[in-house]
Every structure is written in C-alpha cells, then in structure tokens.
Motif scaffolding. Structure first.
Motif, mmCIF file in Angstrom:
data_model
loop_
_atom_site.group_PDB
_atom_site.id
_atom_site.type_symbol
_atom_site.label_atom_id
_atom_site.label_comp_id
_atom_site.label_asym_id
_atom_site.label_seq_id
_atom_site.Cartn_x
_atom_site.Cartn_y
_atom_site.Cartn_z
ATOM 1 N N ASN B 264 0.828 -1.204 0.000
ATOM 2 C CA ASN B 264 0.000 0.000 0.000
ATOM 3 C C ASN B 264 0.856 1.245 0.000
ATOM 4 O OD1 ASN B 264 -2.425 -1.227 -0.165
ATOM 5 N ND2 ASN B 264 -2.807 -1.269 2.042
ATOM 6 N N ARG B 265 1.970 1.171 0.760
ATOM 7 C CA ARG B 265 2.852 2.335 0.784
ATOM 8 C C ARG B 265 3.477 2.568 -0.591
ATOM 9 N NH1 ARG B 265 7.340 3.176 5.244
ATOM 10 N NH2 ARG B 265 6.390 1.229 5.874
ATOM 11 N N LEU B 266 3.889 1.464 -1.223
ATOM 12 C CA LEU B 266 4.479 1.579 -2.560
ATOM 13 C C LEU B 266 3.472 2.201 -3.530
ATOM 14 C CD1 LEU B 266 6.853 0.838 -4.457
ATOM 15 C CD2 LEU B 266 5.666 -1.308 -4.902
ATOM 16 N N PHE B 267 2.217 1.728 -3.447
ATOM 17 C CA PHE B 267 1.208 2.232 -4.374
ATOM 18 C C PHE B 267 0.857 3.684 -4.078
ATOM 19 C CE2 PHE B 267 0.907 -1.813 -6.168
ATOM 20 C CZ PHE B 267 0.250 -1.675 -7.364
ATOM 21 N N SER B 268 0.924 4.068 -2.788
ATOM 22 C CA SER B 268 0.614 5.471 -2.522
ATOM 23 C C SER B 268 1.756 6.354 -3.008
ATOM 24 C CB SER B 268 0.289 5.706 -1.046
ATOM 25 O OG SER B 268 1.433 5.505 -0.274
ATOM 26 N N LEU B 269 2.983 5.813 -3.004
ATOM 27 C CA LEU B 269 4.096 6.583 -3.581
ATOM 28 C C LEU B 269 3.917 6.695 -5.094
ATOM 29 C CD1 LEU B 269 7.216 5.153 -1.697
ATOM 30 C CD2 LEU B 269 6.235 7.439 -1.528
ATOM 31 N N LEU B 270 3.620 5.563 -5.730
ATOM 32 C CA LEU B 270 3.367 5.569 -7.173
ATOM 33 C C LEU B 270 2.147 6.416 -7.496
ATOM 34 C CD1 LEU B 270 3.786 1.835 -8.251
ATOM 35 C CD2 LEU B 270 5.276 3.749 -8.808
ATOM 36 N N GLY B 271 1.184 6.366 -6.569
ATOM 37 C CA GLY B 271 -0.090 7.050 -6.779
ATOM 38 C C GLY B 271 0.080 8.527 -7.070
ATOM 39 N N VAL B 272 1.052 9.161 -6.406
ATOM 40 C CA VAL B 272 1.279 10.589 -6.635
ATOM 41 C C VAL B 272 1.632 10.812 -8.095
ATOM 42 C CG1 VAL B 272 2.669 12.577 -5.985
ATOM 43 C CG2 VAL B 272 2.045 10.886 -4.267
ATOM 44 N N GLY B 273 2.524 9.966 -8.593
ATOM 45 C CA GLY B 273 2.917 10.082 -9.989
ATOM 46 C C GLY B 273 1.746 9.815 -10.915
ATOM 47 N N ILE B 274 0.985 8.786 -10.594
ATOM 48 C CA ILE B 274 -0.143 8.418 -11.448
ATOM 49 C C ILE B 274 -1.187 9.528 -11.454
ATOM 50 C CG2 ILE B 274 -2.108 6.826 -11.609
ATOM 51 C CD1 ILE B 274 -0.209 4.574 -10.936
ATOM 52 N N GLU B 275 -1.444 10.095 -10.257
ATOM 53 C CA GLU B 275 -2.402 11.211 -10.170
ATOM 54 C C GLU B 275 -1.949 12.377 -11.032
ATOM 55 O OE1 GLU B 275 -5.428 11.586 -8.821
ATOM 56 O OE2 GLU B 275 -5.218 9.424 -8.590
ATOM 57 N N THR B 276 -0.645 12.683 -10.969
ATOM 58 C CA THR B 276 -0.128 13.808 -11.749
ATOM 59 C C THR B 276 -0.327 13.557 -13.233
ATOM 60 O OG1 THR B 276 1.564 13.954 -10.064
ATOM 61 C CG2 THR B 276 1.879 15.302 -12.027
ATOM 62 N N LEU B 277 0.020 12.338 -13.667
ATOM 63 C CA LEU B 277 -0.140 12.012 -15.083
ATOM 64 C C LEU B 277 -1.604 12.062 -15.495
ATOM 65 C CD1 LEU B 277 2.388 9.095 -15.549
ATOM 66 C CD2 LEU B 277 2.508 11.374 -16.511
ATOM 67 N N ARG B 278 -2.469 11.598 -14.580
ATOM 68 C CA ARG B 278 -3.884 11.597 -14.909
ATOM 69 C C ARG B 278 -4.400 13.033 -15.062
ATOM 70 N NH1 ARG B 278 -7.173 7.723 -11.267
ATOM 71 N NH2 ARG B 278 -5.816 6.289 -12.367
ATOM 72 N N ALA B 279 -3.940 13.912 -14.157
ATOM 73 C CA ALA B 279 -4.348 15.312 -14.260
ATOM 74 C C ALA B 279 -3.866 15.888 -15.582
ATOM 75 C CB ALA B 279 -3.785 16.107 -13.091
ATOM 76 N N LEU B 280 -2.624 15.545 -15.943
ATOM 77 C CA LEU B 280 -2.067 16.037 -17.197
ATOM 78 C C LEU B 280 -2.910 15.546 -18.380
ATOM 79 C CD1 LEU B 280 0.433 17.632 -18.076
ATOM 80 C CD2 LEU B 280 1.575 15.462 -18.498
ATOM 81 N N ALA B 281 -3.283 14.267 -18.322
ATOM 82 C CA ALA B 281 -4.093 13.693 -19.407
ATOM 83 C C ALA B 281 -5.435 14.411 -19.504
ATOM 84 C CB ALA B 281 -4.304 12.205 -19.173
ATOM 85 N N LEU B 282 -6.033 14.721 -18.341
ATOM 86 C CA LEU B 282 -7.326 15.413 -18.361
ATOM 87 C C LEU B 282 -7.173 16.802 -18.955
ATOM 88 C CD1 LEU B 282 -8.948 14.318 -15.002
ATOM 89 C CD2 LEU B 282 -9.589 13.671 -17.330
ATOM 90 N N ILE B 283 -6.049 17.460 -18.626
ATOM 91 C CA ILE B 283 -5.814 18.794 -19.196
ATOM 92 C C ILE B 283 -5.694 18.689 -20.714
ATOM 93 C CG2 ILE B 283 -4.139 20.673 -19.358
ATOM 94 C CD1 ILE B 283 -3.579 20.181 -16.356
ATOM 95 N N ILE B 284 -4.957 17.660 -21.172
ATOM 96 C CA ILE B 284 -4.799 17.495 -22.621
ATOM 97 C C ILE B 284 -6.151 17.246 -23.281
ATOM 98 C CG2 ILE B 284 -3.815 16.040 -24.437
ATOM 99 C CD1 ILE B 284 -1.399 15.623 -22.684
ATOM 100 N N ILE B 285 -6.985 16.431 -22.636
ATOM 101 C CA ILE B 285 -8.306 16.160 -23.215
ATOM 102 C C ILE B 285 -9.143 17.436 -23.265
ATOM 103 C CG2 ILE B 285 -10.498 14.994 -22.777
ATOM 104 C CD1 ILE B 285 -9.134 12.537 -22.206
ATOM 105 N N SER B 286 -9.039 18.244 -22.199
ATOM 106 C CA SER B 286 -9.798 19.503 -22.212
ATOM 107 C C SER B 286 -9.322 20.400 -23.346
ATOM 108 C CB SER B 286 -9.636 20.267 -20.900
ATOM 109 O OG SER B 286 -9.748 19.395 -19.822
ATOM 110 N N ILE B 287 -7.993 20.443 -23.517
ATOM 111 C CA ILE B 287 -7.471 21.277 -24.603
ATOM 112 C C ILE B 287 -7.956 20.741 -25.944
ATOM 113 C CG2 ILE B 287 -5.370 22.053 -25.769
ATOM 114 C CD1 ILE B 287 -4.013 22.080 -23.062
ATOM 115 N N ALA B 288 -8.022 19.417 -26.051
ATOM 116 C CA ALA B 288 -8.540 18.823 -27.288
ATOM 117 C C ALA B 288 -9.968 19.298 -27.535
ATOM 118 C CB ALA B 288 -8.501 17.308 -27.202
ATOM 119 N N GLY B 289 -10.779 19.305 -26.455
ATOM 120 C CA GLY B 289 -12.153 19.780 -26.582
ATOM 121 C C GLY B 289 -12.194 21.223 -27.044
ATOM 122 N N ILE B 290 -11.330 22.054 -26.429
ATOM 123 C CA ILE B 290 -11.297 23.465 -26.802
ATOM 124 C C ILE B 290 -10.852 23.613 -28.253
ATOM 125 C CG2 ILE B 290 -10.160 25.668 -26.318
ATOM 126 C CD1 ILE B 290 -10.015 24.725 -23.373
#
Lengths: 208, 405
Positions: B264-290
């Motif tokens: 769980n600790r390993l995944f929560s460490l990875l989770g920060v990275g995954i969350e960041t990438l996911r946010a980035l992906a959502l931003i890219i999708i929003s820009i695609a929409g725009i």
C-alpha cells in the motif's frame, strides 16, 4: 409561373420598400432593373420566400405561398424555386458534381447523376465535375450554379445579378444559357440586375 | 450524398485543424488508457503474489526491499538470517506456516531460489513436464525461464553468483533440470526452484573447496547453523499480526515486514505520480475539446454563407446542426480509437522494458470496462465542443447572410 401583388417590406421605419406588381408566366422571362439601394435583392428574396413580406401576396404555380409555416416554405422553395446568386457560392469541401447533386439531396429527391452530367455537358463544364469549385473561373462557377438551380426542375428561376462580375462574352453566354435552360424545363425566369448590358436581352422589363 | 459524407468532406477540407484536434484527443485518451492498463495490471501482479502471505522476515534493512526481494524477486535481498532463528517461529502458536527462502545465485538473470515444498504449494504451481526436484542440485524451472533460456529436462547448467546475468559462474557444481512448471501468472513463472540444501552446497564448495555435502534428510528445515535469506510466514489467525511483528523486531536480529502495508505504501508513492499524469491527461483532453470548439467555431464563421445557401436549398436547421455535430463526434471517435491503439503500443513498450529488467510481463491488451466509459467521455467532449458553436445555425438569418456577401 410566379406573381406578386402589393408587396411591401421594411427593414426599419426609415427603410421601407414597396414594389410594383410582378407577373411572369411559365416559359416567360422578366428583367427587373434598378440601381443599388432600390431593393432589388430584397424583392428577389421576397420572391424566393427567404423574406416574409409585410403586406401583399405571392403565388407560385398559381398557389398562394404567403403565411405558410417555415417548414412548408422551405419545402416549396426547394421544390419550385431555383436561385442563382450574384457571386456563385458553393459548399467548398465538396466537388463540383456533389455541389450540383446537393440540390437533389437537400430537396429530399433522388440524386440524378445522369442529369447532372447532361447539364454539365450542355453548360460546358463536364471536364470540371470532379474538381473543387474553387478551382474554376468565375464564368465557369456561374454556369455550375445555373446547373445547380436547374437540378430539381423548378417552376421559377430567380437570378440575382448573375452577370455583374462577368466580362461581356461570359455575360452573353450566361444569359443565353439561362434563357435556353429555363425555357427547356418550362420555368419562369426572373433576372434582377443593374447591369445595363442586359436591357436589350429581355422584352418584359420592370424598373424599380 | 448524406450528412456523413458532407461532414467527412468538411473535416478533410481542414486537414490540419482536424489533425490537431484528433491528435490532442489521441494523446489524452492514450495517456488515460495507458494509466488504467498499467495500474490494473501492476495491481493484479502485486496483489496476486502477496495473497496468503501475512508477513516476511529477513535481515534488518528496508522493509519494502525485503518484500520486493522475497515476494516479487525484483530487488536485492537485505542479507542473511540464521535458519535456526527462522525455525524458532514455528513454535509460536499463531504461526501456521514458515517458508524459508534462500537466494543469491541466478542463471541468465533468472533467480535460483532454494525453498521448501510449501512454497510450491503456496503458489499452486503445477508441473507440466518432468517431475519436481528431489535431491540437492536438482531444479524445477518456471515456464518463462524454460521459454527464454531454452533449458530442457535433463539439461545441466552452472549458476552464476549474484542476481544479474553477469555474475561469476559456479563452475564446479552444476544444476540439473528435472521438471518445468505450468505457467500460472505468479512469480514462480520466472524462478528456478530447488532445495535449500542446493544453495548451501554451491556456496559451501565455494567457501571450503573440499568435502561433500550431500544432504539426504527430509528435514532440511531443521538444519541448524545454516543461513537463509528470508522466510514467508502465514498466521493461523489475525491475532498474530498484532503481536508477532513487534516481537521479532524487538527481540531478534531479524525484521518483520507486512506485505499489505508495504505494498500500500508503494502504491501510494506511485499514486502521486499516477495522479499527476492523470491530471495532465485530463488537461490534454480539455485542450482537445477546446481545439475542436475553436476550429468548428472558426470554420462555421467562414462557412456561414454555405450554411445559408444550404438552408435556402431546402436543408432544415436541424439537419445542418447534426452535420456539424457529426464533425465533432467523428473527431472524438477517431481520437478515441487512435488513443486506445496508442496506449496498447505504450503498454507493449513498457512491458518489453519490464520483462528485460524484472521478468514481469504486462500483456493484457483487452479493453477495460473503464475504457468503455472513456469512450462516452470522448463522445461527450466531442458533442459539447461541436454543439456549442453549432447552435449558431438556429440563429442564422438566411436572407441577410446571402445578401451581405
């Protein structure tokens, strides 16, 4: 056949138009002459049912067409009226052939490729059918828009300054074609223009 | 002629605009889908292998390292502990099983793990060819080992010291392959399993250079004075969790690590990275929409006359609205499928790298249920981005537009 009585239209209280009565029987032609600002395009749009008159009556093929719902007006226009505009405009992403067939499609009719080719041959642009419209010269484009107006065999053909951007020989050509083609399908042809070169081409004339 | 054909022609007419919009969507969808795939498969791999293991004991050091090395075989071991100390745990009434592990050698990068039969039982590994090792210096190999190293039953090989392929070879003593395990998706696929005594034998020869250590006892667990790397522990009941880890950490030279906590600790460490990438992906999708919005808005302004023309030729406003809507939806669909393909390509590359380094493969290319939701998200974005500018078609004044130009 198309006729109008007591047509009036106003864009604003200062800008009012009242138009003389007009009548053009099947196979007949009518030239409406007037300087800019006299309401030529307004009259054409009224006759094309693109504008609703304030007062007055229009009838097409002996059927009154005022006070109809927008859907009915759209249908009647698609079926009975072919319009040729001052500057030939097209759906730029489609080929010449598809632009002509578009009038069949939008009027919910079967696409008649055979007829489109026949018209293109008569009007002299058969070799341009697969091209984009922007690749054609002004004179060629105007001929394509004539073909488009003829595709549904309308009862009335309305042309708004069809020759204003053409040189003398193209003008002669386009007017001859218009007259021939509208006569061949038995339609009334009304040309609205300020182009004095056309004065001698039409026996029936109305001055605004 | 139909609405689809006109929409396609319009998209083709504005190739670069369409390409940019579809590309942005592809990137956004591709990133999200890749994250979903990786997250799911890593999670599966990690959870599958810790199932049933309540605790790992080994030399003091990083608990995460102990877990990674003992359960997943992807990190260096923390050191050695006395087998006697490990065996002492068996006396604890809360302890159900103790599986000692001994490692340190490898063959072509695959780890040789000395253990007991309990280990094989625990991972439910079944023999597909040959039979289980029965004596010291006999091994049974995992399916992936067999596939990569081309070892067959009866082959012998010399192990190399250390856990990477470049270690010095133990030439005097050779292992003999007696069997191959069926692939079952667990860590066993990538291991060479043998008796604990084999590992001792190899290294005894190294150290002393003389003497034979043929061990024939069936009670190798009870060997005293010997060392092992770590041991996997199962508890009889959850009460063990409350007391035993602390006892071990306080009173012995060993440390106890709990896999569920460490992972769980390993995944929560990875989770920060995954969350960041996911946010980035959502931003890219929003820009695609725009981007879809802007390109349709602009082209609609340019095509105002075309629209008025089609309306005057008998088109209804709804038909034209659908035509414009379709342009956005088609971009969304193109972007979605390109994104899904991109994410599979990404997963394939990632899996290749992971296989080289850790022998784990992540090769499930099927569509995830989340990706079906993603499809509707993409459609919704395409819909929104094209519907907003296209609503203008309902306000278009045909006569004025035709008269103006």
């Amino acid at each position: 056949m198309i006729s109008s009585t007591n047509l009036r239209f106003s864009y604003s209280p200062q800008k009012k138009f009242s138009f003389p009565d007009i009548q053009c029987k099947d196979k007949e032609t009518l030239l409406i002459l007037g300087q800019s600002g006299k309401g030529k395009t307004t009259l054409l749009h009224l006759l094309a049912l693109l504008l609703q008159p304030e007062t007055g009556q229009i009838s097409i093929a002996e059927r009154p067409v005022t006070n109809l719902s927008p859907e009915e007006v759209t249908k009647i226009r698609a079926k009975n009226i072919g319009i040729i505009y001052q500057k030939p405009h097209f759906v730029s992403s489609l080929s010449v052939l598809d632009n002509i067939l578009l009038s069949n499609y939008l009027a919910d009719r079967k696409e008649n490729i055979h007829k489109a080719r026949l018209l293109a041959e008569k009007l002299g642009f058969a070799e341009h059918l697969p091209k984009k419209t922007s690749q054609l010269s002004q004179g060629e484009q105007q001929r394509v828009s004539i073909a488009r107006a003829l595709m549904n065999e309308p009862n009335v053909i309305l042309a708004d300054e069809p020759t204003s951007s053409l040189d003398d020989s193209n003008t002669q050509n386009v007017i001859t074609l218009l007259k021939e083609q509208s006569a061949s399908i038995g339609a009334s042809l009304i040309v609205v223009t300020h182009d004095q070169r056309l004065k001698d081409e039409f026996s029936n004339q109305v001055h605004l | 002629m139909n609405v689809v054909k006109i929409s396609l022609a319009n998209l083709k007419e504005k190739k670069l605009n369409s390409f940019l919009s579809a590309l942005l969507l592809t990137l956004g969808i591709g990133m999200i889908s890749l994250l979903l795939l990786l997250n799911k498969q890593l999670d599966e791999q990690f959870r599958r292998n810790i199932r049933g293991i309540d605790m790992v004991v080994g030399a003091k050091g990083s608990p995460l390292q102990l877990i990674l090395s003992s359960i997943y075989q992807i990190d260096a071991p923390t050191g050695n502990v006395l087998l006697a100390e490990v065996d002492a745990l068996r006396k604890n009434p809360f302890v159900k099983t103790v599986i000692p592990l001994s490692m340190g050698d490898s063959y072509q990068g695959f780890r040789i793990v000395g253990t007991t039969l309990k280990y094989i039982e625990h991972f439910q590994a079944k023999i597909s060819q040959g039979q289980l090792y029965n004596a010291s210096m006999e091994v049974t190999i995992g399916s992936k080992v067999a596939a990569v190293s081309q070892l067959k039953i009866g082959d012998t090989f010399a192990s190399s010291h250390g856990l990477d392929a470049e270690g010095e070879a133990h030439k005097e003593k050779k292992y003999k392959v007696t069997g191959i395990f069926e692939a079952n998706g667990s860590v066993v696929d990538q291991l060479i399993l043998t008796r604990l005594s084999s590992v001792w034998d190899v290294h005894a020869h190294e150290d002393e250079g003389t003497g034979k250590h043929e061990e024939h006892d069936d009670h190798e667990e009870s060997e005293a004075g010997k060392q092992v790397t770590s041991a996997l522990i199962q508890f009889r009941n959850p009460m063990g969790l409350m007391t035993i880890p602390r006892q071990i950490n306080d009173n012995t030279s060993m440390q106890a690590a709990l896999p569920s906590i460490e992972i769980n600790r390993l995944f929560s460490l990875l989770g920060v990275g995954i969350e960041t990438l996911r946010a980035l992906a959502l931003i890219i999708i929003s820009i695609a929409g725009i981007s879809v919005f802007i390109s349709l808005y602009n082209s609609l302004k340019e095509r105002k006359y075309e629209m008025a023309l089609m309306l005057s030729m008998g088109a209804t406003r709804t038909r034209l609205f659908l035509m414009l809507l379709l342009e956005g939806l088609m971009l969304a669909v193109i972007g979605y499928f390109a994104g899904i393909i991109l994410s599979r390509a990404g997963l394939w590359l990632f899996s290749k790298a992971a296989e080289q380094d850790f022998h784990y493969s992540l090769r499930k290319f099927t569509i995830l249920p989340e990706e079906i939701y993603l499809f509707f998200v993409a459609l919704f974005i395409g819909f929104l981005a094209s519907a907003l500018p296209s609503l203008g078609i309902y306000k278009l004044n045909i006569s004025r537009t035709l008269a103006e130009e």
